[in-house]
Design a protein around this motif. Structure first.
Motif, PDB file in Angstrom:
ATOM      1  N   GLY A   1      34.954  31.466  59.769  1.00 61.58           N
ATOM      2  CA  GLY A   1      34.498  30.753  58.577  1.00 61.58           C
ATOM      3  C   GLY A   1      35.593  30.023  57.819  1.00 61.58           C
ATOM      4  N   LEU A   2      36.858  30.212  58.216  1.00 65.94           N
ATOM      5  CA  LEU A   2      37.943  29.539  57.510  1.00 65.94           C
ATOM      6  C   LEU A   2      38.101  28.111  58.006  1.00 65.94           C
ATOM      7  N   ASP A   3      38.212  27.195  57.093  1.00 64.92           N
ATOM      8  CA  ASP A   3      38.394  25.790  57.437  1.00 64.92           C
ATOM      9  C   ASP A   3      39.872  25.455  57.316  1.00 64.92           C
ATOM     10  N   ILE A   4      40.596  25.551  58.434  1.00 63.21           N
ATOM     11  CA  ILE A   4      42.036  25.297  58.448  1.00 63.21           C
ATOM     12  C   ILE A   4      42.294  24.076  59.321  1.00 63.21           C
ATOM     13  N   LYS A   5      42.781  23.021  58.704  1.00 62.46           N
ATOM     14  CA  LYS A   5      42.981  21.759  59.420  1.00 62.46           C
ATOM     15  C   LYS A   5      44.397  21.669  59.975  1.00 62.46           C
ATOM     16  N   GLY A   6      44.545  20.857  61.006  1.00 66.47           N
ATOM     17  CA  GLY A   6      45.872  20.539  61.531  1.00 66.47           C
ATOM     18  C   GLY A   6      46.534  21.615  62.354  1.00 66.47           C
ATOM     19  N   VAL A   7      45.751  22.506  62.980  1.00 63.27           N
ATOM     20  CA  VAL A   7      46.336  23.544  63.833  1.00 63.27           C
ATOM     21  C   VAL A   7      46.693  22.925  65.183  1.00 63.27           C
ATOM     22  N   ASP A   8      47.976  23.012  65.545  1.00 59.97           N
ATOM     23  CA  ASP A   8      48.446  22.394  66.784  1.00 59.97           C
ATOM     24  C   ASP A   8      48.187  23.260  68.012  1.00 59.97           C
ATOM     25  N   VAL A   9      48.451  24.572  67.874  1.00 64.32           N
ATOM     26  CA  VAL A   9      48.340  25.476  69.020  1.00 64.32           C
ATOM     27  C   VAL A   9      47.610  26.757  68.613  1.00 64.32           C
ATOM     28  N   VAL A  10      46.699  27.218  69.464  1.00 66.84           N
ATOM     29  CA  VAL A  10      46.054  28.515  69.291  1.00 66.84           C
ATOM     30  C   VAL A  10      46.521  29.422  70.431  1.00 66.84           C
ATOM     31  N   TYR A  11      46.927  30.641  70.081  1.00 66.86           N
ATOM     32  CA  TYR A  11      47.365  31.613  71.076  1.00 66.86           C
ATOM     33  C   TYR A  11      46.392  32.792  71.114  1.00 66.86           C
ATOM     34  N   ASN A  12      46.043  33.227  72.315  1.00 65.06           N
ATOM     35  CA  ASN A  12      45.319  34.480  72.503  1.00 65.06           C
ATOM     36  C   ASN A  12      46.329  35.519  72.954  1.00 65.06           C
ATOM     37  N   TYR A  13      46.609  36.478  72.084  1.00 64.09           N
ATOM     38  CA  TYR A  13      47.550  37.541  72.466  1.00 64.09           C
ATOM     39  C   TYR A  13      46.729  38.632  73.159  1.00 64.09           C
ATOM     40  N   SER A  14      46.195  38.306  74.290  1.00 63.77           N
ATOM     41  CA  SER A  14      45.201  39.015  75.101  1.00 63.77           C
ATOM     42  C   SER A  14      43.866  38.318  74.913  1.00 63.77           C
ATOM     43  N   LEU A  15      43.059  38.328  75.949  1.00 59.46           N
ATOM     44  CA  LEU A  15      41.767  37.657  75.907  1.00 59.46           C
ATOM     45  C   LEU A  15      40.780  38.439  75.050  1.00 59.46           C
ATOM     46  N   PRO A  16      39.883  37.743  74.346  1.00 62.68           N
ATOM     47  CA  PRO A  16      38.853  38.443  73.577  1.00 62.68           C
ATOM     48  C   PRO A  16      37.837  39.079  74.518  1.00 62.68           C
ATOM     49  N   LYS A  17      36.962  39.915  73.946  1.00 64.76           N
ATOM     50  CA  LYS A  17      36.022  40.669  74.771  1.00 64.76           C
ATOM     51  C   LYS A  17      34.839  39.848  75.271  1.00 64.76           C
ATOM     52  N   ASP A  18      34.596  38.684  74.695  1.00 70.81           N
ATOM     53  CA  ASP A  18      33.474  37.867  75.151  1.00 70.81           C
ATOM     54  C   ASP A  18      33.866  36.399  75.157  1.00 70.81           C
ATOM     55  N   VAL A  19      33.147  35.628  75.947  1.00 64.61           N
ATOM     56  CA  VAL A  19      33.459  34.215  76.134  1.00 64.61           C
ATOM     57  C   VAL A  19      33.229  33.416  74.855  1.00 64.61           C
ATOM     58  N   GLU A  20      32.167  33.776  74.094  1.00 62.65           N
ATOM     59  CA  GLU A  20      31.877  33.060  72.849  1.00 62.65           C
ATOM     60  C   GLU A  20      33.060  33.124  71.889  1.00 62.65           C
ATOM     61  N   SER A  21      33.695  34.293  71.799  1.00 60.32           N
ATOM     62  CA  SER A  21      34.857  34.439  70.916  1.00 60.32           C
ATOM     63  C   SER A  21      36.030  33.593  71.407  1.00 60.32           C
ATOM     64  N   TYR A  22      36.171  33.491  72.736  1.00 63.82           N
ATOM     65  CA  TYR A  22      37.237  32.648  73.284  1.00 63.82           C
ATOM     66  C   TYR A  22      37.037  31.195  72.858  1.00 63.82           C
ATOM     67  N   ILE A  23      35.811  30.713  72.993  1.00 64.44           N
ATOM     68  CA  ILE A  23      35.508  29.328  72.614  1.00 64.44           C
ATOM     69  C   ILE A  23      35.738  29.121  71.122  1.00 64.44           C
ATOM     70  N   HIS A  24      35.307  30.111  70.336  1.00 64.09           N
ATOM     71  CA  HIS A  24      35.472  30.001  68.885  1.00 64.09           C
ATOM     72  C   HIS A  24      36.949  29.966  68.506  1.00 64.09           C
ATOM     73  N   ARG A  25      37.754  30.802  69.169  1.00 61.36           N
ATOM     74  CA  ARG A  25      39.191  30.828  68.878  1.00 61.36           C
ATOM     75  C   ARG A  25      39.848  29.486  69.177  1.00 61.36           C
ATOM     76  N   ILE A  26      39.675  29.005  70.408  1.00 61.56           N
ATOM     77  CA  ILE A  26      40.398  27.789  70.791  1.00 61.56           C
ATOM     78  C   ILE A  26      39.861  26.571  70.046  1.00 61.56           C
ATOM     79  N   GLY A  27      38.629  26.679  69.517  1.00 62.95           N
ATOM     80  CA  GLY A  27      38.070  25.584  68.735  1.00 62.95           C
ATOM     81  C   GLY A  27      38.763  25.362  67.406  1.00 62.95           C
ATOM     82  N   ARG A  28      39.721  26.222  67.086  1.00 63.56           N
ATOM     83  CA  ARG A  28      40.510  26.040  65.862  1.00 63.56           C
ATOM     84  C   ARG A  28      41.489  24.889  65.986  1.00 63.56           C
TER      85      ARG A  28
END
Length: 403
Positions: free
Chosen positions: A314-341
């Motif tokens: 729910g946080l609206d944070i603009k201008g994020v250059d890189v998203v890191y997964n420090y281990s993969l999330p438990k479901d694919v939807e969360s992965y998509i949501h993370r990298i969509g930042r």
């Protein structure tokens, strides 16, 4: 129950049956054309239909329920007519601000209530009787009800925003208690990024039998703009690999996702010890500290934000250059949501995952279900396990694919 699969194409907000005051407010906010979730849900909500909508953060879902709320409540009644429950303080603040902006022309008063701030201040506002919309976290809303200062007998619209996260956070008992304090006859709306069975059960419990289901596909275009890369490492080598990659990406605004609050604290501390400009954010922080960390990150005083999924939702944070997964999330939807930042507003982004060798099969599933070209850099000498390995049974494969 029925599913909305098609809507008549509309050219703009003026095609909806909404007031001139609201149209003027929307224009001042910079909204030009309705998003898909707005196109599919606003007409239904204005008709008074119950619905469950699957939509990711960033699709315009707040306005999807915010515009109808502004149109349906009556500021002259001086009674709370709409209640929106959200999982986090930050989301409560954001949703309240957007509803206020949408309702500015109609003089709609909205109040956010959440823990971490003086409850006395919130009680004083409620006693003034001006607010007709309340947005809050379940715990604080329940507290105010039990103190007999928040009365919900005038509620006409009840909204659960980020419903899946509220269930994950264990709010179901509070939500049920709050729901019982509202009138039997009302309009109920559920917005959720994912649609697990628990959400369907919740809908069947709260919504009337003729409720609509609206599904908005995640924006694949956004994912296409994100360069995805994964580093496969031996267990215990994750931090060393992460710091090496961070050193190669110095000066880039980054979010690192961890699975737990404890993990976020430990990782941010270890990064600071290595000289990185990093800080963490999660649900155990005080409201003042959370606001300060977010403010510093937005103003580039902090280069690296270490966050849990719940804190970042729910946080609206603009201008994020890189998203890191420090281990993969438990479901694919969360992965998509993370990298969509990253990769927003037409810009390209980068998503980097640090995966241990025990995550081989989960990585294959993420790659398959997202249909993404994820570059794999293998830093381990161990052979890569795939979905076809014999020790990966059919039952466990089905279990992973259902996630």
């Amino acid at each position: 129950m029925s599913e909305v699969t098609h809507v008549k194409e509309k050219s703009g907000f003026e095609d909806f049956q909404i007031s001139k005051e609201t149209l003027s407010s929307i224009k001042k906010m910079g909204f030009k054309k309705p998003t898909e979730v707005q196109l599919k849900t606003i007409p239904l909500i204005l008709e008074g239909r119950d619905l469950i909508a699957q939509a990711q953060t960033g699709t315009g879902k707040t306005a999807a329920f915010g515009i109808p709320i502004v149109e349906k409540v009556n500021p002259k009644r001086r009674k709370i007519q709409a209640l929106v429950l959200v999982p986090t303080r930050e989301l409560a603040i954001q949703v309240t601000k957007e509803i206020k902006d949408i309702g500015r022309g109609k003089r709609i008063y909205a109040l956010s209530v959440y823990g971490g701030k003086s409850i006395r201040h919130q009680i004083d506002f409620l006693k003034k009787g001006k607010d007709v919309v309340v947005v809050g976290t379940p715990g604080r809303v329940k507290d105010l009800i039990e103190r007999n200062v928040l009365r919900l007998d005038g509620i006409e619209i009840f909204v659960l925003d980020e419903a899946d996260r509220m269930l994950d956070m264990g709010f179901i008992e509070d939500i049920e208690f709050i729901f019982q304090q509202t009138p039997e006859r009302k309009q109920t709306l559920l917005f959720s990024a994912t649609m697990p069975k628990a959400i369907i059960r919740l809908a069947e419990k709260f919504l009337n039998n003729s409720y609509e289901i609206v599904k908005i596909k995640p924006e694949e275009v956004t994912v296409d703009r994100i360069k995805q890369k994964a580093y496969r490492v031996d267990t215990g080598k994750e931090f060393e690999t992460l710091t090496d990659i961070l050193n190669e990406n110095t000066g880039k605004k980054s979010i690192i996702f961890t699975e737990t609050k404890k993990g976020a604290d430990e990782l941010s501390r270890k990064l600071r010890d290595k000289g990185f400009n990093a800080d963490a954010i999660h649900g155990d922080f005080s409201q003042n500290k959370r606001e300060k960390v977010l403010r510093d990150f937005r103003r580039n005083k902090i280069e690296i934000l270490v966050a849990t999924d719940v804190a970042a939702r729910g946080l609206d944070i603009k201008g994020v250059d890189v998203v890191y997964n420090y281990s993969l999330p438990k479901d694919v939807e969360s992965y998509i949501h993370r990298i969509g930042r990253t990769g927003r507003a037409g810009k390209e982004g980068v998503a980097i995952s640090i995966i241990s060798t025990i995550e081989d099969r989960l990585f294959q599933i993420v790659k398959k279900k997202t249909k993404s070209d994820i570059q794999l850099v293998n830093l381990s000498d161990k052979p890569i396990e795939t979905l076809e390995r014999r020790n990966f049974t059919k039952n466990s494969r089905r279990k992973f694919l259902r996630r």
